[in-house]
Design a protein around this motif. Structure first.
Motif, PDB file in Angstrom:
ATOM      1  N   TYR A  10       8.482  28.143  13.225  1.00  0.00           N
ATOM      2  CA  TYR A  10       7.191  28.425  12.569  1.00  0.00           C
ATOM      3  C   TYR A  10       6.504  27.111  12.207  1.00  0.00           C
ATOM      4  O   TYR A  10       5.320  26.923  12.426  1.00  0.00           O
ATOM      5  CB  TYR A  10       7.384  29.205  11.265  1.00  0.00           C
ATOM      6  N   TYR A  11       7.294  26.186  11.619  1.00  0.00           N
ATOM      7  CA  TYR A  11       6.708  24.945  11.097  1.00  0.00           C
ATOM      8  C   TYR A  11       6.412  23.914  12.188  1.00  0.00           C
ATOM      9  O   TYR A  11       6.002  22.795  11.876  1.00  0.00           O
ATOM     10  CB  TYR A  11       7.607  24.347  10.006  1.00  0.00           C
ATOM     11  N   ASP A  15       1.349  24.349   8.273  1.00  0.00           N
ATOM     12  CA  ASP A  15       0.721  25.472   7.579  1.00  0.00           C
ATOM     13  C   ASP A  15       0.702  26.759   8.430  1.00  0.00           C
ATOM     14  O   ASP A  15      -0.352  27.350   8.664  1.00  0.00           O
ATOM     15  CB  ASP A  15      -0.708  25.076   7.160  1.00  0.00           C
ATOM     16  N   PRO A  16       1.891  27.197   8.896  1.00  0.00           N
ATOM     17  CA  PRO A  16       1.925  28.321   9.842  1.00  0.00           C
ATOM     18  C   PRO A  16       1.349  29.626   9.298  1.00  0.00           C
ATOM     19  O   PRO A  16       0.876  30.458  10.074  1.00  0.00           O
ATOM     20  CB  PRO A  16       3.416  28.485  10.149  1.00  0.00           C
ATOM     21  N   TRP A  17       1.396  29.829   7.998  1.00  0.00           N
ATOM     22  CA  TRP A  17       0.872  31.094   7.436  1.00  0.00           C
ATOM     23  C   TRP A  17      -0.514  30.900   6.816  1.00  0.00           C
ATOM     24  O   TRP A  17      -0.963  31.757   6.049  1.00  0.00           O
ATOM     25  CB  TRP A  17       1.851  31.653   6.396  1.00  0.00           C
ATOM     26  N   HIS A  18      -1.142  29.749   7.102  1.00  0.00           N
ATOM     27  CA  HIS A  18      -2.496  29.446   6.564  1.00  0.00           C
ATOM     28  C   HIS A  18      -2.530  29.553   5.037  1.00  0.00           C
ATOM     29  O   HIS A  18      -3.499  30.008   4.440  1.00  0.00           O
ATOM     30  CB  HIS A  18      -3.559  30.367   7.197  1.00  0.00           C
ATOM     31  N   ILE A  19      -1.421  29.116   4.442  1.00  0.00           N
ATOM     32  CA  ILE A  19      -1.273  29.208   2.993  1.00  0.00           C
ATOM     33  C   ILE A  19      -2.290  28.318   2.272  1.00  0.00           C
ATOM     34  O   ILE A  19      -2.752  28.644   1.183  1.00  0.00           O
ATOM     35  CB  ILE A  19       0.194  28.870   2.641  1.00  0.00           C
ATOM     36  N   GLU A 106       6.871  34.996  -2.179  1.00  0.00           N
ATOM     37  CA  GLU A 106       6.791  35.281  -0.734  1.00  0.00           C
ATOM     38  C   GLU A 106       7.933  34.680   0.075  1.00  0.00           C
ATOM     39  O   GLU A 106       7.695  34.016   1.084  1.00  0.00           O
ATOM     40  CB  GLU A 106       5.453  34.790  -0.173  1.00  0.00           C
ATOM     41  N   CYS A 107       9.135  34.874  -0.384  1.00  0.00           N
ATOM     42  CA  CYS A 107      10.261  34.412   0.439  1.00  0.00           C
ATOM     43  C   CYS A 107      11.437  35.390   0.434  1.00  0.00           C
ATOM     44  O   CYS A 107      12.226  35.398   1.372  1.00  0.00           O
ATOM     45  CB  CYS A 107      10.718  33.017   0.016  1.00  0.00           C
ATOM     46  N   TYR A 110      12.321  37.987   3.379  1.00  0.00           N
ATOM     47  CA  TYR A 110      13.020  37.582   4.606  1.00  0.00           C
ATOM     48  C   TYR A 110      14.500  37.928   4.540  1.00  0.00           C
ATOM     49  O   TYR A 110      15.209  37.822   5.539  1.00  0.00           O
ATOM     50  CB  TYR A 110      12.864  36.075   4.844  1.00  0.00           C
ATOM     51  N   TYR A 141       7.430  46.665   3.521  1.00  0.00           N
ATOM     52  CA  TYR A 141       7.692  45.649   4.517  1.00  0.00           C
ATOM     53  C   TYR A 141       9.112  45.789   5.044  1.00  0.00           C
ATOM     54  O   TYR A 141      10.055  45.823   4.281  1.00  0.00           O
ATOM     55  CB  TYR A 141       7.479  44.283   3.862  1.00  0.00           C
ATOM     56  N   GLN A 202       0.058  42.508  -1.724  1.00  0.00           N
ATOM     57  CA  GLN A 202       1.102  41.726  -2.381  1.00  0.00           C
ATOM     58  C   GLN A 202       1.095  41.938  -3.885  1.00  0.00           C
ATOM     59  O   GLN A 202       0.028  42.072  -4.489  1.00  0.00           O
ATOM     60  CB  GLN A 202       0.897  40.245  -2.102  1.00  0.00           C
TER      61      GLN A 202
END
Ligand SMILES: C[S@@+](CC[C@H](N)C(=O)[O-])C[C@H]1O[C@@H](n2cnc3c(N)ncnc32)[C@H](O)[C@@H]1O
Length: 213
Positions: A10-11, A15-19, A106-107, A110, A141, A202
């Motif tokens: 991902y990384y 900024d893979p999730w456009h955080i 947000e972790c 997973y 989710y 969320q």
């Protein structure tokens, strides 16, 4: 649980999730968390590239940010935040002892259902009677991250849910987007907690870990 290699993929792109563009989420988190964070020692789980460390936890006395991705941790370290240090590790393997507040923004979704139970039991054992801040999508989710299921799990393990706050509105069906845009208007955040649960994407939970018997 996803592996370090999977998160590093991902990384591959910063900024893979456009955080960094989630300014509304940051604003709401800042408002909801400021009294819980100010002057406290914080263990930030799944800190990624350190975006929240900088944007939300800057008033903490100290922050230790943990992430499984060494690529993300290198970027977090390069921010040179005065109140923070960062470590690459799987948070299930790290000690949770010695902090005022633990954050898991947000972790945790997973983790599998079983891993989440291991995680909560670890918080109960190593952070007894203290505050855990946890957030994630509650749109069932992966079929194990719904509000109902979370509340059942929290209470079964002895956690006291002190408060929960909505962080964002789900974008599906498209009609929900009208509300998603309206709450981003000035003062719109004040109506976030009035939104029906079916529209919430969320949610943030403020939990007190059980005290030892
Ligand atoms: C969607 S990002 C969220 C980043 C940040 N918390 C935020 O909300 O802006 C999830 C992060 O959790 C990290 N993560 C997931 N499982 C982890 C674990 N078991 N140990 C440490 N980090 C983990 C991932 O590497 C990723 O950086």
């Amino acid at each position: 649980m996803r592996t370090a290699a999977e998160f590093n993929l991902y990384y591959a792109t910063p900024d893979p999730w456009h955080i960094s563009q989630a300014r509304f989420r940051d604003k709401v988190l800042r408002r909801r968390l400021k009294r819980l964070i100010r002057g406290k020692s914080v263990l930030e789980l799944g800190c990624g590239e350190g975006h929240l460390t900088d944007a939300v936890f800057d008033k903490a006395r100290s922050v230790v940010g943990i992430d499984i991705s060494d690529v993300a941790i290198a970027r977090a370290k390069s921010l040179n935040l005065p109140n923070a240090r960062f470590e690459c590790a799987d948070f299930l393997q790290k000690s949770f002892e010695g902090y005022d507040v633990i954050t898991a923004i947000e972790c945790v979704y997973y983790l599998s259902f079983q891993e989440r139970e291991v995680f909560l039991k670890k918080v109960a054992k190593e952070h007894p009677g203290k505050i855990l801040l946890l957030s994630g999508p509650i749109v069932d989710y992966r079929r194990h991250f719904s509000h109902r299921r979370l509340m059942l799990e929290f209470t079964a393990l002895g956690f006291s849910p002190l408060k929960f706050s909505n962080l964002s509105v789900y974008w599906y069906p498209p009609s929900f987007r009208i509300v998603a845009h309206l709450i981003k208007l000035p003062l719109g955040h004040a109506f976030l907690d009035w939104i029906p649960e079916s529209m919430v994407y969320q949610r943030l939970y403020v939990l007190r870990a059980p005290k030892p018997l």
